[in-house]
Structure formats: C-alpha cells, structure tokens
Motif scaffolding. Structure first.
Motif, mmCIF file in Angstrom:
data_model
loop_
_atom_site.group_PDB
_atom_site.id
_atom_site.type_symbol
_atom_site.label_atom_id
_atom_site.label_comp_id
_atom_site.label_asym_id
_atom_site.label_seq_id
_atom_site.Cartn_x
_atom_site.Cartn_y
_atom_site.Cartn_z
ATOM 1 N N MET A 167 -9.529 4.193 0.380
ATOM 2 C CA MET A 167 -8.146 4.493 0.024
ATOM 3 C C MET A 167 -8.082 5.744 -0.832
ATOM 4 O O MET A 167 -8.985 6.000 -1.637
ATOM 5 N N ARG A 168 -7.024 6.507 -0.655
ATOM 6 C CA ARG A 168 -6.778 7.639 -1.537
ATOM 7 C C ARG A 168 -5.874 7.166 -2.669
ATOM 8 O O ARG A 168 -4.669 6.997 -2.508
ATOM 9 N N LEU A 169 -6.483 6.933 -3.811
ATOM 10 C CA LEU A 169 -5.732 6.496 -4.979
ATOM 11 C C LEU A 169 -5.026 7.682 -5.619
ATOM 12 O O LEU A 169 -5.448 8.836 -5.464
ATOM 13 N N ASN A 170 -3.965 7.413 -6.347
ATOM 14 C CA ASN A 170 -3.258 8.461 -7.080
ATOM 15 C C ASN A 170 -4.227 9.192 -8.001
ATOM 16 O O ASN A 170 -5.299 8.661 -8.341
ATOM 17 N N VAL A 206 -4.775 6.433 -12.188
ATOM 18 C CA VAL A 206 -4.400 5.082 -11.764
ATOM 19 C C VAL A 206 -4.957 4.065 -12.757
ATOM 20 O O VAL A 206 -5.979 4.298 -13.399
ATOM 21 N N GLY A 230 -8.361 9.276 -9.950
ATOM 22 C CA GLY A 230 -8.385 8.713 -8.603
ATOM 23 C C GLY A 230 -9.080 9.583 -7.575
ATOM 24 O O GLY A 230 -10.063 10.258 -7.840
ATOM 25 N N PHE A 265 0.821 -1.209 0.000
ATOM 26 C CA PHE A 265 0.000 0.000 0.000
ATOM 27 C C PHE A 265 0.857 1.262 0.000
ATOM 28 O O PHE A 265 0.400 2.335 0.415
ATOM 29 N N GLU A 307 1.748 3.142 -2.418
ATOM 30 C CA GLU A 307 1.220 4.194 -3.295
ATOM 31 C C GLU A 307 -0.204 4.596 -2.920
ATOM 32 O O GLU A 307 -0.760 5.511 -3.518
ATOM 33 N N HIS A 308 -0.812 3.890 -1.961
ATOM 34 C CA HIS A 308 -2.221 4.122 -1.646
ATOM 35 C C HIS A 308 -2.382 4.433 -0.161
ATOM 36 O O HIS A 308 -1.978 3.644 0.689
#
Length: 270
Positions: free
Chosen positions: A206-209, A212, A260, A190, A192-193
C-alpha cells in the motif's frame, strides 16, 4: 480486501530533499527493507549543546526533559500558552496535539508539508485524495501547510530537532537493538491508502500517506477501524512516539507518527 483493482496513481514528490537519500527510494518497499539511518542535514552540527546534554542523560525521561528545556530556550515555548494571548508562538507541541485531534486539519497539513520539504515525499491524502499538483485538493493542502499562524517561529526547524531527538532516543534508550518495529493501524476503508500490489488475499503493498499514525498495540488500533493493517516499519521512519516526551504525547496509547510511502502490510478484520 476487495478484489477490485484500483487505478494506477502516481505519487507526488521531489527529486531533492534534506536527508541525502533518493526520494523515490525513500518511498519504496526497498528502503523499508534496508533499515538505513536517516538524518536531516546540519541539525546535529548546528545544535551541539543539545546533543551534549542528551548524552549525559541516564534514561529517556531525563533526556526528554533536557530536550524540552532546550526547545523552550531556543523558541520561547511555554507549555501553558494559549491561542487567546496576543501573540502565540507556534510550537511542535501544538502541531502534535492538533494531529491527534484531526490529521487532516491545518496542523496535519503543516506536518505533511514538513515531510514533503525534508524527505521529498508529498502527501497522497489531505481531506481528499491528492493525485496531481493542479487540483483542488493540492491547492487546499498548500494553503493550510503555509498558513502564517504556524510559521511565525521557525516551525520546520523545530520539527527537524524533534526528528533528530526521536532518532537519538530510539538508538540510545527506546529500541537500541531494533531495526524495525511491528506496528498496527485501524482503518474502515482504503480511501486514504492506494493498493499498489496484491501479493496474497490478506497481504498487499500500500502507498501510505507521507505521514501516518500507527499504534504499537493491536487492540488500540482496532478502536479506529474494522480492518487492522500490520506493518514492519524501519525505526529510521519514526518521527515521534507516545512515550518520547513525558507530556503533550499523542492521544492514542502507543501511538507513533511514521513517514509513509509504499509499505508491505497484512490486513486482518476485527
């Protein structure tokens, strides 16, 4: 999923954008639940001939050919061009291909920069975690996203047209009756998340890029990591999908490029 709480991180973004929706809302689960359409200001109005051609298409492949012909005429794009020529016209096709090889490469930075500019959502990861503007990670990202090698041919305008074509194709041919798609992403960690909230042992926000990759095929996603994230993504956040164009698709089968932000996901292990 680890029970260890992650430190609170603040996302980087802008209060203004080119889609007429609050950037903070665009980055929230509330937006993902709403399925509100998104359009970049002025793109359809400034390119009426493109959308007139598209409306005459009888299937997605024909629409893709019309879009490719329009982009070639507007931006001088040549599918056979190579970087070894004296002058290389930067192309959205080159960016997508580069993203497929490495989303943290220079092409990935340009794509993330376009999302930042048009939707007001800054990246949370590019080679390393980006937590603040005054950081080495942010400086490296900015240097790559503004590289002159990719900005000699109105590249962000090309991406504006790609997004609007993608949204048109979704409504007309690909998923005309859908508001959301169930997509999958394989990860090994995790890093990157950002885990914003643990809702259950196997579910989280989750805070995604800001941009993505996902896949529509779970087995394909499992090739990219030991953990599978499953998310319900609004179609209005889809920038590109594998079958949108007949050539120059992303390398992964069923691959999608998605805007994201905070996203509800379930986590399963392969």
């Amino acid at each position: 999923m680890s029970d260890a709480a992650q430190p609170t991180r603040r996302g980087i973004g802008h209060s203004t954008n080119l889609v007429g929706r609050p950037s903070e809302w665009l980055a929230s689960c509330a937006f993902n639940d709403s399925a509100v359409p998104l359009h970049i200001w002025g793109v359809t109005e400034m390119n009426p001939s493109l959308f007139t051609m598209l409306d005459q298409a009888e299937h997605l492949a024909e629409a893709g050919q019309a879009f490719s012909s329009y982009m070639m005429a507007m931006f001088g794009l040549d599918p056979e061009q190579r970087t070894g020529q004296r002058r290389f016209r930067s192309s959205f096709l080159r960016l997508i291909q580069g993203w497929g090889f490495d989303s943290n490469g220079p092409e990935g930075a340009v794509l993330k920069g376009w999302v930042e500019s048009r939707f007001g959502l800054g990246p949370s990861y590019h080679k390393e975690i980006i937590e603040r503007v005054a950081s080495r990670a942010w400086t490296s990202y900015v240097e790559e996203k503004m590289s002159s090698r990719f900005h000699n041919n109105a590249i962000w305008v090309q991406l504006d047209l790609l997004f609007e074509f993608c949204q048109w194709a979704i409504r007309r041919f690909a998923f005309p009756d859908e508001t959301h798609l169930t997509l999958y992403r394989g990860v090994n960690s995790f890093d990157e998340h950002w885990i914003i909230e643990r809702t259950t042992r196997r579910e989280a926000v989750m805070r995604l890029n800001n941009l993505v990759s996902f896949s529509s095929d779970r087995d394909t996603a499992s090739c990219f990591g030991d953990m599978i994230l499953t998310a319900r993504i609004p179609v209005s956040k889809v920038v590109f999908f594998n079958s949108l164009l007949t050539s120059h698709a992303l390398k992964g089968e069923g691959e999608y490029l998605v805007i994201g932000g905070d996203t509800r996901v379930s986590v399963d292990y392969v």
